[in-house]
Design an enzyme around this catalytic site. Sequence first.
Site, short mmCIF file in Angstrom:
data_model
loop_
_atom_site.label_atom_id
_atom_site.label_comp_id
_atom_site.label_asym_id
_atom_site.label_seq_id
_atom_site.Cartn_x
_atom_site.Cartn_y
_atom_site.Cartn_z
N ASP A 55 20.15 44.90 36.60
CA ASP A 55 20.62 43.68 35.92
C ASP A 55 21.49 44.08 34.73
OD1 ASP A 55 18.83 40.97 34.22
OD2 ASP A 55 20.96 41.41 34.44
N GLY A 56 22.69 43.57 34.70
CA GLY A 56 23.62 43.92 33.63
C GLY A 56 23.09 43.57 32.26
N ASP B 187 32.57 40.98 35.15
CA ASP B 187 33.07 40.41 36.41
C ASP B 187 31.90 39.76 37.15
OD1 ASP B 187 34.83 41.78 39.34
OD2 ASP B 187 34.48 39.73 38.63
N PRO C 242 21.51 34.80 39.44
CA PRO C 242 21.45 36.06 38.67
C PRO C 242 22.55 36.18 37.62
CG PRO C 242 22.13 36.47 40.95
CD PRO C 242 21.71 35.06 40.88
N HIS D 147 42.07 40.68 40.03
CA HIS D 147 41.65 42.02 39.61
C HIS D 147 42.73 42.73 38.78
CE1 HIS D 147 38.71 41.52 43.10
NE2 HIS D 147 37.97 41.59 42.00
N THR E 189 29.35 36.54 38.69
CA THR E 189 29.37 35.26 39.38
C THR E 189 29.36 34.19 38.29
OG1 THR E 189 26.98 35.56 39.49
CG2 THR E 189 28.21 35.98 41.51
N ASP E 190 29.31 32.92 38.72
CA ASP E 190 29.26 31.84 37.72
C ASP E 190 27.87 31.75 37.08
OD1 ASP E 190 31.59 30.83 39.78
OD2 ASP E 190 31.93 30.25 37.69
N ASP F 255 32.38 43.87 44.39
CA ASP F 255 33.35 44.00 45.49
C ASP F 255 34.28 45.19 45.26
OD1 ASP F 255 34.60 41.09 43.92
OD2 ASP F 255 35.35 43.11 43.58
N1 SAM Z 1 35.45 37.21 41.21
C1 SAM Z 1 34.13 36.64 41.25
C2 SAM Z 1 34.08 35.38 40.45
O1 SAM Z 1 35.09 35.03 39.83
O2 SAM Z 1 33.03 34.71 40.48
C3 SAM Z 1 33.10 37.66 40.83
C4 SAM Z 1 33.01 38.70 41.87
S1 SAM Z 1 31.74 39.88 41.85
C5 SAM Z 1 31.36 39.86 43.53
C6 SAM Z 1 30.33 39.11 41.10
C7 SAM Z 1 29.20 40.13 41.03
O3 SAM Z 1 28.28 39.82 39.97
C8 SAM Z 1 28.35 40.24 42.30
O4 SAM Z 1 28.52 41.51 42.88
C9 SAM Z 1 26.91 40.03 41.81
O5 SAM Z 1 25.97 40.82 42.50
C10 SAM Z 1 27.05 40.42 40.35
N2 SAM Z 1 25.99 39.92 39.46
C11 SAM Z 1 25.48 38.67 39.38
N3 SAM Z 1 24.51 38.63 38.43
C12 SAM Z 1 24.41 39.89 37.89
C13 SAM Z 1 23.62 40.49 36.88
N4 SAM Z 1 22.70 39.77 36.20
N5 SAM Z 1 23.81 41.81 36.60
C14 SAM Z 1 24.74 42.55 37.28
N6 SAM Z 1 25.52 42.04 38.27
C15 SAM Z 1 25.36 40.72 38.56
#
Ligand code: SAM
Length: 284
Positions: A137-138, A155, A162, A62, A157-158, A86
């Site tokens: 949804d972003g 930031d 989603p 972060h 997920t992979d 988070d």
């Molecule tokens: N540090 C982590 C990593 O390297 O994978 C990422 C952490 S953060 C928890 C990932 C966030 O992306 C989650 O809160 C998830 O709900 C969000 N997320 C996933 N898909 C998304 C989307 N389409 N729009 C907005 N947020 C999304």
Amino acid sequence: MTELFDEGLHSGISLGLEVGDIHYQDKTEHQDLMIFDHARFGRVMSLDGAVQTTENDEFIYHEMFAHVPILAHGSAKKVLIIGGGDGGAACQVLKHSGIEVTLVDIDRTVIDLSIEYMPTVSDGAFENPKLNVIITDGCQFVKETAEKWDVIIIDSTDPHGPGEVLYTQEFYGDCKSCLTDGGIIVTQNGIPFVQADELRNSYDRLGTLFSDVSFYMATVPSYVGGALAFGWATNDTSLRKLDTHVLLERYLDAAIETDYYSPEIHQASFVLPFYVQKILTADK
Ligand code: SAM
């Protein structure tokens, strides 16, 4: 026999974490979410079986995600975080005075449970009046908004579930439309040693939109497979090549306390090992 959390994000590789107390393990509206204790990492959050953040090493991720673009930009007033449920990135961004943050995450439950079970990560960010949280949804958000931001932190997920839409050409193009002149986009872009395609795809897609696209790296112990790459995209080619003394001046002016980030590490993090450079330049 202690239960093992097995992160199988990369085929053929497992990261086995001995599970202590489990605080949550269920499906949210969008993802499988687990929060458990680990002897070395502290509290760990996983989404769809992949480690997202841990109490004891989140500072690395972060701090680099927030301070590199903000100190490189030098006068950011508005920051957009896509994902980041988070609260760790928001917490670091809010260390900079005068910055308003919009955080757009698809999953309210991630935020609620992060506040409840991993409060040290967001460290009060969600109570900060300078943080505006939007649950959607972003990808949709950046398509529809008329607002603009100086720094956009993706930031996510992979690129599975989603998060997949947050690595598309369309999404990057819409992010560019939300960026002020001289603005910077940074992305969570995986572990090059085991996610080379993800890195190259982002490089190529962002490369059609921005004149300066690269990566900077940091090793986060709980992310298996080696150093992590943060994507970097901007049309101001000077921002990636600032002198250390400029960064040091800005860092001292910001009066922020960090445990990983320093102006020297900021600069050095952009030096990519040859194997990463080869991923970016290989014939497709
Ligand atoms: N540090 C982590 C990593 O390297 O994978 C990422 C952490 S953060 C928890 C990932 C966030 O992306 C989650 O809160 C998830 O709900 C969000 N997320 C996933 N898909 C998304 C989307 N389409 N729009 C907005 N947020 C999304």
